[in-house]
Enzyme design. Structure first.
Site, mmCIF file in Angstrom:
data_model
loop_
_atom_site.group_PDB
_atom_site.id
_atom_site.type_symbol
_atom_site.label_atom_id
_atom_site.label_comp_id
_atom_site.label_asym_id
_atom_site.label_seq_id
_atom_site.Cartn_x
_atom_site.Cartn_y
_atom_site.Cartn_z
ATOM 1 N N GLU A 129 34.945 29.108 79.285
ATOM 2 C CA GLU A 129 36.341 29.367 78.543
ATOM 3 C C GLU A 129 36.593 28.340 77.873
ATOM 4 O OE1 GLU A 129 37.605 27.792 82.843
ATOM 5 O OE2 GLU A 129 35.919 28.934 82.115
ATOM 6 N N ASN B 186 40.633 36.194 85.410
ATOM 7 C CA ASN B 186 39.197 37.030 85.727
ATOM 8 C C ASN B 186 39.463 37.480 86.804
ATOM 9 O OD1 ASN B 186 37.212 37.262 83.743
ATOM 10 N ND2 ASN B 186 36.246 35.314 84.303
ATOM 11 N N ASP C 64 40.533 24.596 75.962
ATOM 12 C CA ASP C 64 40.076 25.147 77.224
ATOM 13 C C ASP C 64 41.332 26.576 77.509
ATOM 14 O OD1 ASP C 64 38.398 24.901 79.925
ATOM 15 O OD2 ASP C 64 40.305 25.338 80.447
ATOM 16 N N ILE C 65 40.881 27.497 77.882
ATOM 17 C CA ILE C 65 42.159 28.636 78.045
ATOM 18 C C ILE C 65 42.537 28.213 79.381
ATOM 19 C CG2 ILE C 65 42.275 31.060 78.559
ATOM 20 C CD1 ILE C 65 39.897 31.915 76.873
ATOM 21 N N ASP D 128 36.299 38.873 79.400
ATOM 22 C CA ASP D 128 35.140 38.922 78.439
ATOM 23 C C ASP D 128 35.975 39.443 77.101
ATOM 24 O OD1 ASP D 128 33.084 38.206 80.013
ATOM 25 O OD2 ASP D 128 32.373 40.308 80.006
#
Length: 352
Positions: A257, A221, A213-214, A230
């Protein structure tokens, strides 16, 4: 009376004949009087066109260029006799299927047998009655025309089937790929995991999952905009996919993500090593994320789980759930790290 041959391919001939039902007759005979007599017989037949070749040595080249629908071939000519030329016609790629009607002054059973053995389609005594000659020419020409049209139809069908198969493959690829990142999507991952689970059950080998997971992606964002977000997803995805060392290993976008790696034949320690390599790969990209509470660039948190498929009471859903729990633990410990789940076959799925 002699015409210059016109070059055209089988497709153009097929289309022309299909439209007008015309036949193209090539007469190969060294006697111009015979040629004139045959021309007169055919001159009022609107569906037949005749070309005359008096030189047997150049007849094969003329036939290749002209592409007739039927050949009238004299059996007795200087330099090359009719039987020899017939054999040449039958081994030549562009003339091997063209009907050949032998013309001879002799009503000789042995010669007839030799003609048919060499691949001739018919035999006529010179000079035949016009009505018989025209009927035979039309018959053989029409048979050849139908053969061309059938072959053309089969070619068109084959091309159509190939295009359809290619389109189906393309659609299948599109259905299995994530539209943004270009790597496999969750659906493809789940299908592959099901197959690998069954294979691992049969082989008695481990199967591992690395769930990633980012870190603080929402803040990324919100701060830089969705276009940059993106871009981050795409670069992270491609970097992770490129870092996989074995064809059997799969990296997919799991959603949002989140990413996931499937590692057949890899135990928990090997999976943790792969997870650490992926963490370093993403860290090395140094993609800006100043709002992150970890550091000023994009990082990932990783949970790793492994099991021996086929063990009683173990299912692949549990493998993913265990990796998700380990991922949660990685976030609780400060993110940007790898946490291993305990072996599912000997635990309740607690992380360490």
């Amino acid at each position: 009376m002699e015409e210059k041959p016109v070059a055209m391919d089988e497709e153009s001939i097929s289309q022309r004949i299909d439209a007008k039902s015309h036949g193209l007759v090539l007469l190969i005979d060294d006697d111009p009087m015979v040629a004139e007599a045959l021309r007169v017989m055919l001159e009022n037949e609107d569906d037949l066109r005749m070309h005359y070749c008096s030189d047997a040595s150049s007849a094969l080249d003329v036939a290749e260029q002209l592409k007739p629908t039927v050949i009238l071939l004299d059996m007795v000519m200087p330099d090359i006799n009719g039987l020899m030329l017939l054999r040449y016609l039958r081994v030549n790629e562009s003339t091997r299927a063209v009907p050949v009607v032998a013309l001879s002054m002799k009503d000789d059973a042995k010669l007839k047998a030799e003609v048919f053995t060499a691949g001739g389609n018919d035999y006529l005594i010179k000079l035949p009655e016009a009505i018989e000659l025209i009927a035979r020419i039309r018959y053989h020409s029409n048979c050849y025309i139908r053969l061309l049209q059938r072959d053309e139809a089969f070619r068109a069908l084959d091309i159509s089937q190939r295009k359809l198969a290619a389109s189906n493959i393309k659609l299948q690829q599109l259905a299995s790929m994530d539209g943004l990142t270009g790597i496999p999507n969750r659906r493809y991952f789940q299908e592959t995991m099901q197959n690998e689970w069954e294979r691992a059950t049969d082989d008695g080998k481990p199967l591992s999952v690395v769930l990633m997971d980012i870190d603080f992606f929402k803040k990324c964002n919100d701060h830089y905009g969705h276009q940059y977000g993106d871009e981050v997803l795409c670069k992270v995805a491609k970097a992770m996919e490129s870092s996989m060392e074995h064809k059997s290993e799969l990296v997919a976008r799991f959603g949002g993500e989140e990413f996931v790696a499937l590692l057949p034949g890899v135990d928990i320690d090997g999976a943790a090593a792969v997870g650490e390599r992926l963490r370093k790969v993403v860290d090395s990209l140094k993609l800006d994320n100043v709002q992150s509470e970890v550091c000023a660039w994009v990082t990932i948190s990783i949970g790793v789980s492994s099991c021996m498929p086929g063990t009683e009471g173990t299912f692949f859903e549990q493998l993913i759930k265990s990796a998700d729990e380990a991922l949660y633990e990685a976030k609780m410990q400060g993110r940007n790290r790898v946490v291993k789940s305990l072996d599912l076959n000997h635990s309740e799925g607690k992380s360490q």
